[in-house]
Design a protein around this motif. Structure first.
Motif, short mmCIF file in Angstrom:
data_model
loop_
_atom_site.label_atom_id
_atom_site.label_comp_id
_atom_site.label_asym_id
_atom_site.label_seq_id
_atom_site.Cartn_x
_atom_site.Cartn_y
_atom_site.Cartn_z
N SER A 40 0.82 -1.22 0.00
CA SER A 40 0.00 0.00 0.00
C SER A 40 0.85 1.26 0.00
N GLY A 41 2.14 1.12 -0.25
CA GLY A 41 3.04 2.27 -0.25
C GLY A 41 3.79 2.39 -1.55
N GLY A 42 4.72 3.33 -1.59
CA GLY A 42 5.53 3.54 -2.78
C GLY A 42 6.81 2.74 -2.72
N LEU A 43 7.88 3.29 -3.31
CA LEU A 43 9.18 2.64 -3.32
C LEU A 43 9.65 2.39 -1.89
N HIS A 72 -3.49 4.73 -2.72
CA HIS A 72 -4.59 3.99 -3.31
C HIS A 72 -4.02 3.02 -4.34
N ASN A 73 -4.60 1.83 -4.45
CA ASN A 73 -4.03 0.82 -5.34
C ASN A 73 -4.25 1.12 -6.83
N PRO A 230 -5.65 -3.59 3.71
CA PRO A 230 -4.84 -4.78 3.99
C PRO A 230 -3.54 -4.72 3.20
N THR A 231 -2.43 -5.03 3.84
CA THR A 231 -1.14 -4.95 3.15
C THR A 231 -0.24 -6.11 3.55
N ALA A 232 0.63 -6.47 2.64
CA ALA A 232 1.76 -7.35 2.93
C ALA A 232 3.00 -6.47 2.98
N TYR A 233 3.95 -6.81 3.83
CA TYR A 233 5.09 -5.91 4.00
C TYR A 233 6.38 -6.68 4.22
#
Length: 242
Positions: A40-43, A72-73, A230-233
């Motif tokens: 859900s983030g950038g670089l 936003h996706n 929801p995010t994977a990190y």
């Protein structure tokens, strides 16, 4: 005699195994900080900070803070007539401050100056969302930068044409106009801690996180905005222990 020959190596093996189990790095507290990359983030998704203290043989309690830029996706960058870029339809940034309280369970201990320590990590806590307007540099003269006037304004796709957008605003421009959104977060992950010194730690944490707010977060115009992210990190972290 033959029995003694068999028993002696067995006792020696048990003794060596026992010593190996006891010969590990022991510590009572740990502080780590890391750089996060998530879906859900950038670089760079943001930064994490966590302080842990021992409360059991293999159990630690922790308090932490995550500072993230949530996107936003469906965000898509377009090139402007001036050669820079902007995010089409974006109306707000979301900066998430996630406060966390959790537990860390050591699944596998690291021997001194070698190996990897593996932990299962869980955390829960409140989220504070800072919703700041997305600024653009705009030319009412439809993109002409020669002799034309430009202004930096909050992006409104309903009134700002693509041809008139020159670029984006300054970093953190509009932060003073932010609105606050309240939410909560929950995460679970596995960390792999390494390091050759007892007083320092380096490692990687991977897992999943759920960030939910009490109302929809308006990040983009013309698409569906949500209240749950929801995010994977993956986080690369460094720190100290004692």
């Amino acid at each position: 005699m033959n029995k003694k020959i068999l028993i002696l190596p067995l006792l020696l093996l048990i003794g060596l195994t026992s010593n190996a189990q006891e010969d590990h790095e022991d510590y009572n507290s740990e502080f780590v900080w890391g750089i996060n990359k998530n879906t859900s983030g950038g670089l760079i998704g943001g930064f994490t900070f966590r302080k842990s203290r021992k409360i059991g043989d293999n159990l630690f309690e922790s308090v932490g803070l995550e500072v993230m830029n949530v996107k936003h996706n469906q965000e898509t960058q377009l090139r402007t007539s001036a050669g820079s870029s902007f995010i089409f339809g974006k109306v707000n940034y979301l900066y998430a401050l996630r406060f966390q309280y959790g537990r860390e369970l050591i699944l596998f201990r690291k021997a001194p100056q070698q190996g990897v320590e593996i932990k299962a990590i869980t955390a829960i806590g409140p989220s504070l969302g800072i919703l700041a307007p997305y600024y653009i540099e705009y030319s009412p003269d439809r993109g002409s930068t020669i002799g034309g006037n430009t202004e930096r304004v909050p992006y409104d796709p309903s009134i700002h044409s693509i041809e008139g957008i020159i670029g984006t605003g300054y970093l953190f421009q509009g932060i003073q106009e932010s609105n606050i959104r309240i939410g909560a977060n929950l995460k679970a992950g596995i960390s792999f801690e390494m390091g050759t010194l007892k007083s320092s730690v380096t490692g990687v944490e991977i897992g999943a996180l759920l960030d939910a707010y009490t109302q929809k977060i308006d990040l983009m115009a013309g698409v569906e905005n949500k209240a749950i992210f929801p995010t994977a990190y993956i986080t690369i972290f460094y720190g100290t222990r004692r």
